[in-house]
Design a protein around this motif. Structure first.
Motif, short mmCIF file in Angstrom:
data_model
loop_
_atom_site.label_atom_id
_atom_site.label_comp_id
_atom_site.label_asym_id
_atom_site.label_seq_id
_atom_site.Cartn_x
_atom_site.Cartn_y
_atom_site.Cartn_z
N SER A 127 -28.47 41.64 8.60
CA SER A 127 -27.45 42.20 9.49
C SER A 127 -27.37 41.43 10.79
O SER A 127 -26.28 41.18 11.32
CB SER A 127 -27.75 43.68 9.76
N LEU A 128 -28.52 41.04 11.34
CA LEU A 128 -28.52 40.31 12.60
C LEU A 128 -27.89 38.94 12.45
O LEU A 128 -27.03 38.53 13.25
CB LEU A 128 -29.95 40.17 13.13
N TYR A 129 -28.29 38.21 11.42
CA TYR A 129 -27.78 36.85 11.25
C TYR A 129 -26.34 36.85 10.78
O TYR A 129 -25.54 35.99 11.17
CB TYR A 129 -28.66 36.08 10.27
N ALA A 130 -25.96 37.80 9.94
CA ALA A 130 -24.58 37.88 9.47
C ALA A 130 -23.65 38.36 10.58
O ALA A 130 -22.47 38.02 10.61
CB ALA A 130 -24.47 38.80 8.27
N GLY A 131 -24.18 39.16 11.50
CA GLY A 131 -23.35 39.74 12.55
C GLY A 131 -23.19 38.89 13.78
O GLY A 131 -22.29 39.14 14.59
N ILE A 132 -24.01 37.87 13.96
CA ILE A 132 -23.93 37.07 15.17
C ILE A 132 -22.57 36.39 15.25
O ILE A 132 -22.14 35.73 14.31
CB ILE A 132 -25.09 36.05 15.23
N PRO A 133 -21.82 36.60 16.34
CA PRO A 133 -20.43 36.13 16.40
C PRO A 133 -20.28 34.68 16.84
O PRO A 133 -19.71 34.37 17.88
CB PRO A 133 -19.80 37.07 17.43
N GLY A 134 -20.80 33.76 16.03
CA GLY A 134 -20.64 32.35 16.34
C GLY A 134 -21.82 31.54 15.86
O GLY A 134 -22.83 32.07 15.41
N GLY A 135 -21.69 30.21 15.96
CA GLY A 135 -22.78 29.31 15.65
C GLY A 135 -23.23 29.33 14.21
O GLY A 135 -24.43 29.39 13.93
N VAL A 136 -22.29 29.24 13.27
CA VAL A 136 -22.63 29.41 11.86
C VAL A 136 -23.66 28.40 11.39
O VAL A 136 -24.58 28.76 10.63
CB VAL A 136 -21.36 29.35 10.99
N SER A 137 -23.58 27.15 11.82
CA SER A 137 -24.52 26.13 11.36
C SER A 137 -25.93 26.44 11.85
O SER A 137 -26.90 26.42 11.07
CB SER A 137 -24.09 24.74 11.84
N ALA A 138 -26.06 26.72 13.15
CA ALA A 138 -27.37 27.03 13.71
C ALA A 138 -27.90 28.34 13.16
O ALA A 138 -29.10 28.48 12.89
CB ALA A 138 -27.28 27.08 15.24
N VAL A 139 -27.03 29.32 12.98
CA VAL A 139 -27.45 30.62 12.45
C VAL A 139 -27.99 30.48 11.04
O VAL A 139 -29.03 31.06 10.69
CB VAL A 139 -26.27 31.62 12.48
N THR A 140 -27.32 29.71 10.20
CA THR A 140 -27.77 29.52 8.83
C THR A 140 -29.14 28.85 8.80
O THR A 140 -30.01 29.23 8.01
CB THR A 140 -26.75 28.68 8.04
N ALA A 141 -29.33 27.85 9.66
CA ALA A 141 -30.62 27.16 9.70
C ALA A 141 -31.73 28.12 10.14
O ALA A 141 -32.84 28.11 9.58
CB ALA A 141 -30.55 25.97 10.66
N MET A 142 -31.45 28.97 11.13
CA MET A 142 -32.44 29.94 11.59
C MET A 142 -32.70 31.01 10.54
O MET A 142 -33.83 31.47 10.36
CB MET A 142 -31.98 30.58 12.89
N ALA A 143 -31.67 31.41 9.81
CA ALA A 143 -31.82 32.45 8.79
C ALA A 143 -32.71 32.00 7.65
O ALA A 143 -33.36 32.82 6.98
CB ALA A 143 -30.45 32.86 8.26
N MET A 144 -32.78 30.68 7.40
CA MET A 144 -33.63 30.17 6.32
C MET A 144 -35.10 30.47 6.56
O MET A 144 -35.88 30.55 5.61
CB MET A 144 -33.43 28.65 6.20
N GLU A 145 -35.48 30.64 7.83
CA GLU A 145 -36.87 30.90 8.16
C GLU A 145 -37.17 32.39 8.26
O GLU A 145 -38.26 32.77 8.67
CB GLU A 145 -37.21 30.22 9.50
N SER A 146 -36.22 33.23 7.88
CA SER A 146 -36.41 34.68 7.95
C SER A 146 -36.27 35.27 6.56
O SER A 146 -36.16 34.56 5.56
CB SER A 146 -35.37 35.30 8.90
N GLY A 147 -36.25 36.59 6.51
CA GLY A 147 -36.08 37.27 5.23
C GLY A 147 -34.64 37.63 4.95
O GLY A 147 -34.35 38.46 4.09
N ALA A 148 -33.69 37.00 5.66
CA ALA A 148 -32.28 37.32 5.50
C ALA A 148 -31.76 36.80 4.16
O ALA A 148 -32.24 35.80 3.63
CB ALA A 148 -31.46 36.72 6.65
#
Length: 360
Positions: A127-148
């Motif tokens: 929910s946090l990574y999908a909801g962040i309103p921007g930065g799709v490239s950086a968000v995807t890279a950060m989400a890889m290190e989480s349980g998202a």
């Protein structure tokens, strides 16, 4: 003595480029048809739709790979060229608008998290990574290190960008921005190229900007690094070089297909619920963006169209390119997206820890 074989490092890159050619041709065809039909933002939206529909039908289209980074650098240089020596005072005057944009971003993120977690039923991380309103490239890279769930995160961001880009032309039309069909007036306009001296300035801005973006670890370094260097050169009056319309059209096509292929491997029937949730979330965030744009327009007097593009949640390369293509104060729009993404990337780890403690 055996003959030496050609280096293998170059072949995968050549193979990737060859695999991308059908996607590029499909995007050019879609953009060309949209241009011929006189549609707004033809090269961007035409290429996007031409690749989105086959992707949702189950067709796997290859992406631009490293070519997208080069295109981002080109867009960054183009965005920087929108600055001029007379704008130094305007940059300082944007403070109120930037502050209001950050407040609107916080509202968007809070709503997106609530909607994704409580309504769609996603996990806290997703929910946090999908909801962040921007930065799709950086968000995807950060989400890889989480349980998202990376598929939901990517699908939500791609759907949001798709919805926003499709909604922008009618919204701008309602706002009275009537030059949506802007295009070069003649073949000579399409064939125009800057001088060799100006080309050197533009290439230098891109190369130096990429290095600066990496050094400063900027979010989306290939976009914002060249934008900062190009803006500095144009603000100081060292150069007035601009990128030709033909290059801008190709950049729009590659960005358009980059959005469309994000739906590849996601058959419509299998992800219908997630697509529906993402579309509803995008529509709600768009209403927040409209309210924020109207507030900024009333308080500061800035163009409603520029304020709208500056507050749209996500897709900094896409939205900045829209502003540049339509001549809607690209410097203003880009500055807002750069600040938004920088703030989101700094706050993301803190927000994740806070929500885990509260909701676990």
């Amino acid at each position: 003595m055996p003959l030496s074989k050609p280096p293998l490092a170059k072949r995968p890159r050549f193979d990737a480029l060859r695999a991308f050619l059908p996607t590029l041709l499909l995007g050019l065809l879609g953009g060309g048809l949209a241009f011929w039909a006189g549609l707004p933002l033809p090269w961007l939206l035409g290429a996007m739709l031409a690749t989105t529909l086959p992707s949702l039908a189950g067709m796997r289209l290859r992406g631009p790979g490293s070519a997208r980074k080069a295109v981002l650098a080109v867009i960054g240089v183009m965005l920087g060229s929108a600055f001029s020596p007379g704008m130094a005072g305007d940059v300082a005057a944007w403070t109120i608008s930037l502050g209001m944009m950050l407040f609107a971003t916080a509202v968007m993120w809070a709503f997106s998290f609530w909607f994704a977690h409580r309504v769609a039923g996603y996990s806290i991380e997703t929910s946090l990574y999908a909801g962040i309103p921007g930065g799709v490239s950086a968000v995807t890279a950060m989400a890889m290190e989480s349980g998202a769930d990376l598929r939901i995160v990517g699908l939500t961001h791609a759907t949001r960008i798709l919805v926003l880009l499709l909604a922008i032309p009618p919204l701008l039309d309602v706002l009275g921005h009537v030059e949506l069909g802007m295009r070069p007036a003649s073949a000579a306009s399409w064939l125009w190229l800057p001088s060799l001296f100006d080309i050197a300035w533009l290439l230098g801005s891109g190369v130096a900007g990429i290095g600066l973006g990496r050094l400063l670890r900027l979010p989306n370094a290939f976009l914002f690094g060249p934008a900062l260097v190009s803006a500095a050169l144009h603000l100081t009056g060292l150069t007035h070089a601009v990128v030709p319309p033909s290059v801008m059209a190709i950049a729009q096509v590659i960005i358009g297909v980059s959005v469309g292929i994000r739906f590849g491997g996601t058959p419509l029937a299998a992800v219908a619920f997630n697509l529906w949730m993402a579309a509803l979330q995008a529509a709600a965030l768009m209403l927040v963006a409209i309210a924020a744009a109207w507030s900024i327009h009333v308080v500061t007097g800035y163009s409603m169209a520029a304020a709208l593009l500056a507050n749209m949640p996500g897709g900094a390369p896409e939205l900045s390119l829209v502003a540049l293509s339509l001549g809607i104060d690209p410097a203003f729009v880009t500055s807002h997206h750069l600040l938004r993404i920088a703030a989101l990337m700094l706050l993301m780890p803190l927000m994740l820890r806070a929500f885990r403690r509260r909701l676990a």
